[in-house]
Write an enzyme that holds these catalytic residues in place. Structure first.
Site, PDB file in Angstrom:
ATOM      1  N   ARG A  36     -21.020  -7.451  11.913  1.00  0.00           N
ATOM      2  CA  ARG A  36     -20.218  -6.248  12.204  1.00  0.00           C
ATOM      3  C   ARG A  36     -19.058  -6.545  13.156  1.00  0.00           C
ATOM      4  O   ARG A  36     -18.039  -5.864  13.152  1.00  0.00           O
ATOM      5  CB  ARG A  36     -21.115  -5.109  12.720  1.00  0.00           C
ATOM      6  CG  ARG A  36     -20.381  -3.812  12.946  1.00  0.00           C
ATOM      7  CD  ARG A  36     -21.251  -2.552  12.845  1.00  0.00           C
ATOM      8  NE  ARG A  36     -22.580  -2.707  13.391  1.00  0.00           N
ATOM      9  CZ  ARG A  36     -22.865  -2.741  14.691  1.00  0.00           C
ATOM     10  NH1 ARG A  36     -21.912  -2.618  15.591  1.00  0.00           N
ATOM     11  NH2 ARG A  36     -24.113  -2.882  15.098  1.00  0.00           N
ATOM     12  N   TYR A  88      -0.828  11.582   2.243  1.00  0.00           N
ATOM     13  CA  TYR A  88      -2.035  11.345   1.441  1.00  0.00           C
ATOM     14  C   TYR A  88      -3.084  12.387   1.842  1.00  0.00           C
ATOM     15  O   TYR A  88      -3.344  12.577   3.031  1.00  0.00           O
ATOM     16  CB  TYR A  88      -2.558   9.922   1.685  1.00  0.00           C
ATOM     17  CG  TYR A  88      -3.802   9.623   0.904  1.00  0.00           C
ATOM     18  CD1 TYR A  88      -3.754   9.432  -0.479  1.00  0.00           C
ATOM     19  CD2 TYR A  88      -5.043   9.562   1.533  1.00  0.00           C
ATOM     20  CE1 TYR A  88      -4.899   9.189  -1.205  1.00  0.00           C
ATOM     21  CE2 TYR A  88      -6.194   9.305   0.804  1.00  0.00           C
ATOM     22  CZ  TYR A  88      -6.113   9.119  -0.560  1.00  0.00           C
ATOM     23  OH  TYR A  88      -7.266   8.871  -1.278  1.00  0.00           O
ATOM     24  N   ASP A 159       2.122   4.061   6.030  1.00  0.00           N
ATOM     25  CA  ASP A 159       1.194   3.841   4.921  1.00  0.00           C
ATOM     26  C   ASP A 159       2.048   3.321   3.762  1.00  0.00           C
ATOM     27  O   ASP A 159       2.806   4.064   3.149  1.00  0.00           O
ATOM     28  CB  ASP A 159       0.492   5.158   4.563  1.00  0.00           C
ATOM     29  CG  ASP A 159      -0.528   5.003   3.427  1.00  0.00           C
ATOM     30  OD1 ASP A 159      -0.479   3.987   2.700  1.00  0.00           O
ATOM     31  OD2 ASP A 159      -1.362   5.917   3.264  1.00  0.00           O
ATOM     32  N   LYS A 184      -6.114  -0.536  -3.870  1.00  0.00           N
ATOM     33  CA  LYS A 184      -5.064  -0.337  -4.868  1.00  0.00           C
ATOM     34  C   LYS A 184      -4.438  -1.686  -5.239  1.00  0.00           C
ATOM     35  O   LYS A 184      -5.126  -2.520  -5.804  1.00  0.00           O
ATOM     36  CB  LYS A 184      -4.049   0.681  -4.336  1.00  0.00           C
ATOM     37  CG  LYS A 184      -4.696   1.914  -3.658  1.00  0.00           C
ATOM     38  CD  LYS A 184      -5.442   2.830  -4.615  1.00  0.00           C
ATOM     39  CE  LYS A 184      -6.267   3.908  -3.922  1.00  0.00           C
ATOM     40  NZ  LYS A 184      -5.585   4.720  -2.937  1.00  0.00           N
TER      41      LYS A 184
END
Ligand SMILES: *Cc1c(COP(=O)(O)O)cnc(C)c1O
Length: 360
Positions: A36, A88, A159, A184
């Site tokens: 982690r 978004y 973004d 994406k």
């Protein structure tokens, strides 16, 4: 590109280990201790992403939302965030549902109106920009927005998911942080979820974000990191074909009598075309268009394509068509006759022919 030191492997190794040996002094002297906190495959992806976005450092996450949420949660309470009116939808929902609890304030403006941005920005605040935007492909002037943020003692996040670092490098234009949904174009094959943040400087915001990622556990898994690394190796070549295909489709649709409007930054008629030419090295694979008529007329077109598949998301090798209002659901501000396209890597003539048939 690195060759693996231990084996000479050309393709990067995939390290799935959740824990790493400490030395006899109790130190994690090889740099890793628990998955982690960080792991070698994730670190290798971060190095690659920092290099392609001209950043000092990059940090990867389990999704694009996890990246944005961790960044926002790392801001001091009382920080003001200026969001675009076509943000978004996920980040806008975070602002509506969580900013209050996190002690953040926000306002929404149209980011192509620089005087509105100047009027709304607060000292020491964050400008959150998205370019090109979803689903109208609006293009904002990243350099001008960065100047406004910095004049006000604040910072700007961009973004850049729709462009990918192959076509647009916001840090070179003055941005402080660049966000990508690696789900994406960076992943590029519709089979991996992830997000990334690239930082212009190794500053306290980066440290705070790393701390948040570790405690919240918003990390990228080794396998997902490995898949994104795999995608990056073909990113530039894929983006060229995505862009050529989208340009051909946009040109075809612009001349079609059943099409009311086409939103593609590569079209000279697009309001952001000049800015896109300056700040992007290609116009990308995403476009939207309005079918003349109603919601039913748009849905009918989407139901007739055979190569374009009806699904949300973007950036994969296969072309997708989406009735955006249906995906966004109740409260959507998208026009009922808008269809969004993600141009894949198929033959250009086949894509144009597919749409020609569907519009017939
Ligand atoms: C998909 C997307 C996101 C969110 O990323 P996830 O990986 O789905 O969490 C953020 N911004 C833009 C522009 C996107 O297209």
């Amino acid at each position: 590109m690195h060759v693996d030191e231990e084996t000479g492997a050309i393709a990067p190794p995939l390290h799935l280990s959740t824990t790493f040996e400490r030395d006899s002094e109790g130190e994690a002297s090889r740099g890793y201790s628990y998955i982690r906190d960080g792991n070698p495959t994730q670190a290798r992806l971060e190095e690659a992403l920092a290099a392609i976005d001209s950043a000092a450092a990059a940090v990867v996450f389990g999704s694009g939302m996890a990246a944005g949420a961790s960044l926002l949660q790392s801001l001091p309470a009382g920080t003001h965030v200026l969001l675009p009116d076509d943000c978004y939808y996920g980040y806008r929902a975070l602002a509506d549902d969580y900013f209050d609890r996190w002690g953040l304030m926000f306002d929404v403006v149209s980011m192509d109106d620089l005087s509105a941005v100047r009027a709304a920005v607060r000292h020491g605040g964050i400008i959150w920009a998205e370019s090109p935007s979803n689903p109208l492909l609006r293009v904002v002037d990243i350099r001008a927005l960065a100047e406004i943020a910095h004049e006000n003692g604040g910072r700007i996040v961009v973004d850049g998911t729709f462009a990918s670092p192959a076509l647009q490098r916001p840090i070179e234009l003055g941005a402080d942080v660049v966000l990508h949904s690696t789900t994406k174009y960076l992943g590029g094959h519709t089979d991996v979820q992830g997000g990334s943040l690239a930082f212009r400087e190794r500053d306290e915001w980066l440290e705070a974000t790393l701390h948040a990622r570790k405690l919240i556990g918003a990390v990228a898994s080794p396998f997902n990191s490995w898949l994104v690394l795999r995608g990056i190796r073909t990113l530039c070549a894929r983006m060229r074909v995505h862009s050529e295909n989208a340009a051909a489709v946009a040109a075809f649709l612009s001349a079609h009598p059943r099409v009311e409007a086409v939103y593609y930054p590569g079209l000279p008629s697009h309001p952001g075309h000049e800015i896109a030419r300056r700040q992007m090295s290609g116009f990308g694979g995403m476009l939207s268009f309005l079918v003349r008529g109603s919601r039913e007329d748009a849905l009918a077109v989407a139901s007739k394509t055979r190569i374009f598949m009806r699904a949300t998301s973007l950036g994969g090798v296969e072309s997708l068509i989406e009735h955006r209002q249906s995906s966004e659901g109740p409260g959507s501000r998208t026009a009922e006759n808008l269809l969004r396209l993600s141009a894949g890597l198929e033959h250009r003539e086949d894509l144009v022919e597919d749409l020609a048939e569907a519009l017939r």
